[in-house]
Design an enzyme around this catalytic site. Structure first.
Site, PDB file in Angstrom:
ATOM      1  N   HIS A   1      -3.104  -8.659  12.884  1.00  0.00           N
ATOM      2  CA  HIS A   1      -2.590 -10.030  12.884  1.00  0.00           C
ATOM      3  C   HIS A   1      -1.334 -10.146  13.733  1.00  0.00           C
ATOM      4  CE1 HIS A   1      -1.373  -7.742   9.201  1.00  0.00           C
ATOM      5  NE2 HIS A   1      -0.189  -7.924   9.751  1.00  0.00           N
TER       6      HIS A   1
ATOM      7  N   GLN B   1       1.095 -14.340   8.537  1.00  0.00           N
ATOM      8  CA  GLN B   1       0.427 -13.300   9.344  1.00  0.00           C
ATOM      9  C   GLN B   1      -0.995 -13.771   9.634  1.00  0.00           C
ATOM     10  OE1 GLN B   1       1.294 -10.316   6.339  1.00  0.00           O
ATOM     11  NE2 GLN B   1       2.397  -9.057   7.817  1.00  0.00           N
TER      12      GLN B   1
ATOM     13  N   ARG C   1       0.548   4.241  15.143  1.00  0.00           N
ATOM     14  CA  ARG C   1      -0.019   4.034  13.802  1.00  0.00           C
ATOM     15  C   ARG C   1      -0.793   2.724  13.811  1.00  0.00           C
ATOM     16  NH1 ARG C   1       1.335   0.971   9.217  1.00  0.00           N
ATOM     17  NH2 ARG C   1       1.042   1.954   7.191  1.00  0.00           N
TER      18      ARG C   1
ATOM     19  N   ASP D   1      -2.008   0.003  12.206  1.00  0.00           N
ATOM     20  CA  ASP D   1      -1.755  -0.644  10.919  1.00  0.00           C
ATOM     21  C   ASP D   1      -2.975  -1.432  10.450  1.00  0.00           C
ATOM     22  OD1 ASP D   1       0.084  -1.666   8.818  1.00  0.00           O
ATOM     23  OD2 ASP D   1      -0.345  -3.574   9.793  1.00  0.00           O
TER      24      ASP D   1
ATOM     25  N   GLU E   1      -4.153   3.835   9.668  1.00  0.00           N
ATOM     26  CA  GLU E   1      -3.728   3.503   8.302  1.00  0.00           C
ATOM     27  C   GLU E   1      -4.957   2.971   7.567  1.00  0.00           C
ATOM     28  OE1 GLU E   1      -1.405   0.768   5.224  1.00  0.00           O
ATOM     29  OE2 GLU E   1      -2.117  -0.056   7.104  1.00  0.00           O
TER      30      GLU E   1
ATOM     31  N   HIS F   1       6.595   3.578   2.631  1.00  0.00           N
ATOM     32  CA  HIS F   1       7.208   2.258   2.468  1.00  0.00           C
ATOM     33  C   HIS F   1       6.373   1.341   1.586  1.00  0.00           C
ATOM     34  CE1 HIS F   1       4.062   1.618   5.285  1.00  0.00           C
ATOM     35  NE2 HIS F   1       4.277   0.324   5.298  1.00  0.00           N
ATOM     36  N   ASP F   2       5.102   1.692   1.366  1.00  0.00           N
ATOM     37  CA  ASP F   2       4.224   0.827   0.584  1.00  0.00           C
ATOM     38  C   ASP F   2       4.168   1.247  -0.879  1.00  0.00           C
ATOM     39  OD1 ASP F   2       3.444  -1.186   2.319  1.00  0.00           O
ATOM     40  OD2 ASP F   2       1.884   0.046   3.248  1.00  0.00           O
TER      41      ASP F   2
END
Ligand code: GLC
Length: 643
Positions: free
Chosen positions: A186, A254, A284, A286, A328, A395-396
């Protein structure tokens, strides 16, 4: 100048000109050779993906011309690194990569600050640095930088693209690789394309999913689950100004990109190559499973996603073969491995070991290693060429994507178990040592996820608050054991910045209206440089953790048995709380023992091949009937006699 001298000089010039053109043609030949190797397959896949698009070959031409442009624009130092890595394609599969992920603003305010603090990064033994999203993203509508408004501009607070390239260069000089997110599913609603789409430009609207009425969106909603059911319910957002619905799988700001439009694929690939040319070593990808949408499906992991990832891989192999792709893929276990592709047609170089991460935390809560053991057995049966990125925290949030059919054998029910895990880790469960917070609690599905730092989840926060020193020490021991386990898994270990000094949850996000609704900020606090200072003061939490990690990182890099391609398997310990992990090559045999319970125990192993050295303490011992303290671990190593 005498005629003779001039003659000599001209000859010299001509020589340089010839040499230079030689170099240019040689340089071009490198591109051409790689291009010839992959072009047929790219063409095949591209035409298959866009078979309904008139002038598909025109778009393909645009892509390949663009690739050559990015190749030509690639710095000499990066091209050299490409050649080195091409000659050593296994370069990332050994035991010497050690990762850390961090937010530049939390760690050092700016990219310049990061550059100034690279000594600390190296002191942590880190040579693979994942910088969390740092591209332009509107304040308050950024999803931690995952809503990108401009893929070629850095967030002004952090610096400029030149600062980024400079920081990457400084890292490379120190042997540190840089990973950066490529948020490809996005864009931010502030992206140029989105603005144009919003203003009514049909061509730009076709780069997203725009609908006049809710008819089709409502059909999507029937089969497409929600990612943020509480913080951003639904998969579509109504835009009152242009009276359209737009697809927004994540936050409403997004907007999902529509890869059915080849312009989107081409331009996004160019954005990726632009970032690679700034010095990114690891891209990465995403939220990659989401990039292709199809009515009537769950819009995840569709075959076209794999086609696109494979095309991107080949594009990198041609333009920048030194760059790795990290997918990811936070999905059920059976959906993850396909993103490696096949040996002949590889897709991602590396994937997150998400199931092992979640299974590890499950094991912390239940003190029974059966599921973790099974998970490792499954990993052990996969080809050794699959490289996983191992981690405890990132971070998640932690999503409870566990192997529930397996757990059902123990009478464990999915919804009830998730509730137990969340109660345990939020400290609701009687006497739990954990202090986490729920994330996106969906009461309908009873499917909440969890946030918190490693130290807070293993008890350092609770017992520190209670002033219970012995228990703090025990919690630190557990923290070290979990890291020891993670570092001994096959693949690349990645620390979450702050874990090396036992950073606790940061509750200040609740006072920031832009962050308050998103509990992931609990573990995204500013780096505590004041605490980091303690890392050299014996007896502190920071000292214990920092030096234990330092020791383990050195050990890992010094022993070939930790290379990713070395076979491994689990070892029965005859105790449900102790995990035994074996790795063995021709030179060494390694046995990792990890006690997931608060009791001192015995690992009932009985290896009869001689003496072992516990690499963590330097103690010699036998690998049989091993006494293991509560929350403790061993890294036993046996040097094999050379045949
Ligand atoms: C990824 C990121 C997550 C973000 C999401 C949407 O899953 O890890 O932080 O919210 O993508 O971009």
């Amino acid at each position: 100048m005498s005629p003779e001298k001039r003659k000599k000089k001209d000859a010299g010039n001509n020589q340089t000109i010839t040499k230079k053109s030689d170099r240019i043609s040689q340089d071009h030949q490198i591109f051409q050779n790689r291009f010839d190797k992959f072009y047929d397959e790219i063409k095949w896949l591209y035409c298959e993906l866009y078979q309904d698009v008139p002038d598909v070959m025109g778009y393909l031409k645009n892509l390949t011309e663009g690739m050559l442009g990015y190749y030509n624009g690639r710095k000499a130092s990066l091209k050299e690194s490409d050649l080195r890595r091409e000659a050593d394609p296994e370069w990332y599969k050994r035991n010497d990569l050690f990762g850390m992920m961090l937010y530049v603003n939390c760690f050092a305010d700016t990219l310049k600050g990061l550059e100034d603090n690279l000594d600390y990064i190296q002191e942590c033994n880190v040579n693979y640095l994942h910088l969390m999203p740092l591209l332009a993203s509107p304040k308050g509508r950024s999803d931690g930088g995952y809503a990108v408004a401009d893929f070629r501009q850095v967030q002004p607070d952090l610096g400029t693209m030149e600062d980024f390239a400079k920081a990457a260069d400084a890292c490379h000089k120190r042997g540190i690789n840089i990973a950066l997110d490529f948020v490809m599913n996005h864009t931010s609603e502030d992206h140029e394309w989105a603005k144009r789409a919003r203003s009514g430009d049909a061509e730009y609207q076709s780069r997203y999913f725009f609908f006049d009425s809710y008819d089709i969106p409502s059909m999507y909603e029937q089969t497409c689950p929600q990612v943020f059911p509480t913080t951003a319910p639904g998969n579509f957002t109504w835009l009152p100004d242009c009276e359209k619905h737009v697809m927004t799988t994540f936050y409403p700001y997004q907007w999902d990109l529509n890869y059915r439009n080849p312009v989107v694929l081409n331009e996004m690939i160019f954005n990726m190559l632009f970032l690679a040319n700034q010095g990114v070593d690891i891209i990465r990808l995403d939220a990659v499973p989401y990039i292709w949408k199809q009515l009537g499906t769950n819009c995840r992991n569709l075959p076209q996603v794999h086609t696109i990832v494979r095309i991107m891989r080949m594009v990198c192999e041609i333009v920048c073969p030194g760059v790795l792709m990290l997918g990811e893929v936070v999905m059920a276990p059976d959906k993850v491995a396909p993103y490696f592709g096949t040996p002949e047609k590889p897709e991602c170089h590396m994937l997150y070991n998400v199931t092992t991460m979640a299974s590890t935390w499950h094991t912390v809560a239940v003190r029974d290693v059966s599921l973790l053991k099974r998970q490792i057995d499954i990993l052990a049966s996969l080809p050794r060429t699959y490289i996983f990125q191992n981690y405890l925290r990132c971070h998640d949030d932690i999503g409870w994507g566990l192997d529930y059919p397996f757990l059902a054998n123990f009478g464990i029910d999915e919804a009830a178990h998730k509730k137990y895990l969340n109660d345990f880790f939020t400290g609701k469960w009687p006497d739990s040592f954990s202090r986490g917070e729920l994330y996106n609690d969906d009461p309908r599905l009873r499917d909440a996820r969890l946030c918190g730092t490693t130290a807070s989840l293993v008890g350092v926060e609770r017992f520190g608050f209670e002033g219970n020193r012995p228990k703090v020490n025990q919690a630190v021991k557990y923290d070290i054991t979990l890291h020891a386990f993670m570092l001994s898994l096959s693949g690349i270990p990645v620390l979450y910045s702050g874990d090396e000094i036992g950073m606790l949850n940061d509750y200040s996000y609740k006072r920031d209206p832009d962050k308050a609704a998103d509990s992931r900020y609990l573990h995204r606090g500013s780096f505590r440089w004041d605490l980091a200072e303690n890392r050299n003061t014996e007896g502190t939490v920071q000292y214990q953790l920092f030096h234990a990690l330092d020791r383990m990182a050195h050990i890992r890099a010094a022993h070939s048995v930790f290379e990713a391609e070395v076979p491994f398997w689990t070892l029965p310990t005859w105790d449900s709380a102790i995990l035994g992990l074996v790795r063995e090559n021709e030179e060494e045999k390694f046995i990792g023992l990890y006690n997931f319970s608060e009791y001192d125990k015995v690992a009932w192993i009985n290896e009869q091949d001689g003496m072992y050295l516990d690499l963590l303490t330097g103690r010699e011992m036998k690998a049989s009937g091993v006494q293991i303290p509560a929350f403790g671990s061993y890294w036993l190593l046996h040097k094999k006699r050379k045949v």
